[in-house]
Design a protein around this motif. Sequence first.
Motif, PDB file in Angstrom:
ATOM      1  N   HIS A 192     -41.096 -45.371  23.687  1.00 14.55           N
ATOM      2  CA  HIS A 192     -40.779 -46.810  23.732  1.00 14.55           C
ATOM      3  C   HIS A 192     -40.849 -47.423  22.339  1.00 14.55           C
ATOM      4  O   HIS A 192     -40.073 -48.309  21.995  1.00 14.55           O
ATOM      5  CB  HIS A 192     -41.729 -47.538  24.675  1.00 14.55           C
ATOM      6  N   HIS A 229     -32.355 -49.438  33.807  1.00 13.99           N
ATOM      7  CA  HIS A 229     -32.364 -48.018  34.142  1.00 13.99           C
ATOM      8  C   HIS A 229     -31.403 -47.677  35.277  1.00 13.99           C
ATOM      9  O   HIS A 229     -30.912 -46.564  35.375  1.00 13.99           O
ATOM     10  CB  HIS A 229     -33.778 -47.569  34.523  1.00 13.99           C
ATOM     11  N   THR A 245     -40.884 -45.554  32.889  1.00 11.80           N
ATOM     12  CA  THR A 245     -41.848 -46.641  32.875  1.00 11.80           C
ATOM     13  C   THR A 245     -41.567 -47.526  31.679  1.00 11.80           C
ATOM     14  O   THR A 245     -40.966 -47.112  30.702  1.00 11.80           O
ATOM     15  CB  THR A 245     -43.284 -46.123  32.708  1.00 11.80           C
ATOM     16  N   LEU A 246     -42.010 -48.735  31.804  1.00 10.35           N
ATOM     17  CA  LEU A 246     -41.970 -49.635  30.662  1.00 10.35           C
ATOM     18  C   LEU A 246     -43.404 -49.898  30.263  1.00 10.35           C
ATOM     19  O   LEU A 246     -44.210 -50.350  31.064  1.00 10.35           O
ATOM     20  CB  LEU A 246     -41.266 -50.941  31.029  1.00 10.35           C
ATOM     21  N   GLU A 251     -34.861 -45.514  27.243  1.00  8.17           N
ATOM     22  CA  GLU A 251     -35.648 -46.750  27.103  1.00  8.17           C
ATOM     23  C   GLU A 251     -34.894 -47.766  26.256  1.00  8.17           C
ATOM     24  O   GLU A 251     -34.914 -48.964  26.536  1.00  8.17           O
ATOM     25  CB  GLU A 251     -37.016 -46.450  26.502  1.00  8.17           C
ATOM     26  N   HIS A 302     -34.831 -55.038  32.296  1.00  7.91           N
ATOM     27  CA  HIS A 302     -34.985 -53.654  31.820  1.00  7.91           C
ATOM     28  C   HIS A 302     -35.077 -52.714  33.023  1.00  7.91           C
ATOM     29  O   HIS A 302     -34.379 -51.705  33.098  1.00  7.91           O
ATOM     30  CB  HIS A 302     -36.249 -53.580  30.953  1.00  7.91           C
ATOM     31  N   GLU A 303     -35.928 -53.069  33.964  1.00  5.61           N
ATOM     32  CA  GLU A 303     -36.177 -52.174  35.097  1.00  5.61           C
ATOM     33  C   GLU A 303     -35.084 -52.243  36.158  1.00  5.61           C
ATOM     34  O   GLU A 303     -34.630 -51.227  36.656  1.00  5.61           O
ATOM     35  CB  GLU A 303     -37.525 -52.494  35.742  1.00  5.61           C
TER      36      GLU A 303
HETATM   37 ZN   LIG Z   1     -38.071 -48.179  30.958  1.00  8.15          ZN
END
Ligand SMILES: [Zn+2]
Length: 663
Positions: free
Chosen positions: A532, A448, A2-3, A473, A443-444
């Motif tokens: 994070h 990842h 997750t971010l 992350e 990022h997503e």
């Molecule tokens: Zn992330």
Amino acid sequence: MTLRHSLALALLTFVPACSSPAPATESKPAAATPAPPPTERKYLLERVDDASVVQLYADGFSTLPLKQKSLIWHLYQAALAGRDIFIDQKHKDALEMRGIIERIVANPQGVDATTLAEVQRYTKLFWLNNGPYNNLTARKFVLTGKPDAFAAAAKTAGADPAAVARLQPMFFDPTVDTIVTNKTPGAGKDILQSSANNLYSGVTMADLKGFDEKYGLNSRLVKQNGKLVEEVYRIDGRYGKQITEIVKHLDAAKEFAEPPMAKALEALITFYRTGEVKDREQYDIAWVQDKVSPVDTINGFIEVYLDPRGIKGGWEALVFYVNQEKTGRIKTIATNAQWFEDHMPWDAKYRKASVQGIVANAIDVVVETGDSGPITPIGINLPNDQAIREKFGSKSVALSNVNEAYDRSTPGSMRGEFAWSPEEVARATQFGTFAAELTTDMHEVIGHASGKQAEGKGNPQALIKEEFSALEEGRADLIGLYFIADPKVVELGIIPAADHEATVRTEYESYTRNAMVQLRRIREGSQIEEDHMRNRQMIVRWLMANTKAIEERTRDGKTYLVMVDAKLFRDGVGKLLAEVQRIKSEGDYAAAKKLFATYGVHFDPKLRDQVVARVEKLNLPSYTGFVMPKLTPVMTNGQMTDVTISYPQDLTQQMLEYSGIRK
Ligand SMILES: [Zn+2]
């Protein structure tokens, strides 16, 4: 993965393109009307210590066809049915504690005003954090005031006095079960023994040597009579009561789902019945292969942030639908994933020859519970199983309505405090929101999902252990920072050529400031726990030590981190990214540990004190919890003919409803 939202990233960027005014906190509640104009309705509901409570809106829901509404209705109930699991995972006493404080909040008659106000404050923090631990610092927060007065209030409200007495240290003593997840307890101390969560009972890391763990993700590990026992989370195992309810609602949802989603729901039900790894894998595959459903859910033991080992999953649920309007940009990035992979600034042997199945959507959340609510991520990329990701790809979502609610509820007065110059503020004002959203998307979607393991190096989680989450992350953040500056994003029409340089500069400045501003979230100690936050600290401090892109300056006794050269910044990001990818691909645990110990974990408490003092003057929240939309079915002659959505705008009301105490 997750971010999480970093308020500091948006700190100077709160100026929506449509120039709406700051959140109208004093305006009248919009009650249950579905969608008044965003500028007129209430986002920021209240402040509780350093937390903001914000209403989440899901405007598109009311225009969905009945079939999709019905599907969401059943998934929504499945999400609520599992809510207590995560609270129990946080601490073995958490549900019992909640029972006591909710009784007092719901039955305040006869409780003195001071005690009641303190219990209300504590209970709201408890609800927001799903237990007695701050989600950012991992530290316990406590009731202030006199234990006797609390005991009297509990008695008046009908709570069991023996339980209240037994739990008194959990409520009042900050030295009892201090940290929920402690990955760095200090030399000679055990990470499991030092962590207060309920994923383990009586287990040390030494006990795990040679132990064949069959249900890593979905069990509580208990030492009984000197032997390790796995209490499996499944329909006839631990959390069986909640899982039975979840399964009932998932089963009811199936008939309203498109075929690939129905298949995924069926696989999830099977996994909830057996708890077996092979069934979880089948579910992951079915979920990731459902690329078309306009409605989707995440429901299960997913993220491993609560476990200091990074193995056991915290329960969570999200229900959401695709926001068609905002999906365009994210789709463009996803469609070009292979180009980005081919241009990753790392050794070619760690690049994927073909990046598969990246599905990326901008979504609107209808409900989030457990590990993802009331405090929610802003981006999600799943599944976490590396082998499945490499073979079947992954799905990414950006939580549009969550981002919008953050933007609309952020106090406007924050601009300026941590920026070095008026030009920096002006840039942040003009480009900040867009730059942050774009970096999040990358990022997503390409972060990842990218890269591969070296020959013979399997599961990186297992190899890199407690350093893995922060490393991963960091890797995803670096990819966003690297490619936002690439001419490719202009060529793809994502950023207009004329704005490119300023957008990049804005993002780099914002990211740099954040390394300092985020320290406000850690009020005690001199160490960062949250992954994070660790990765963001690591990246900026590494750049400061290894490039000339960032300067630390002082003016009027105030410290500033100033990004002075965007080209050097990007070059540094490329170099660091190459090393971070090497560490992941080779499973180089020692290098990961050294990287974070040097740059990511420790900070100067004096600087933190300064930041806290500046922030307090501005009354800036450290984190935000959301009040979720509420769904209500409309029944006509025993048939569900519609589902309506409303917005309670009241945390206490929603939480007592969820617990079944209020209607
Ligand atoms: Zn992330």
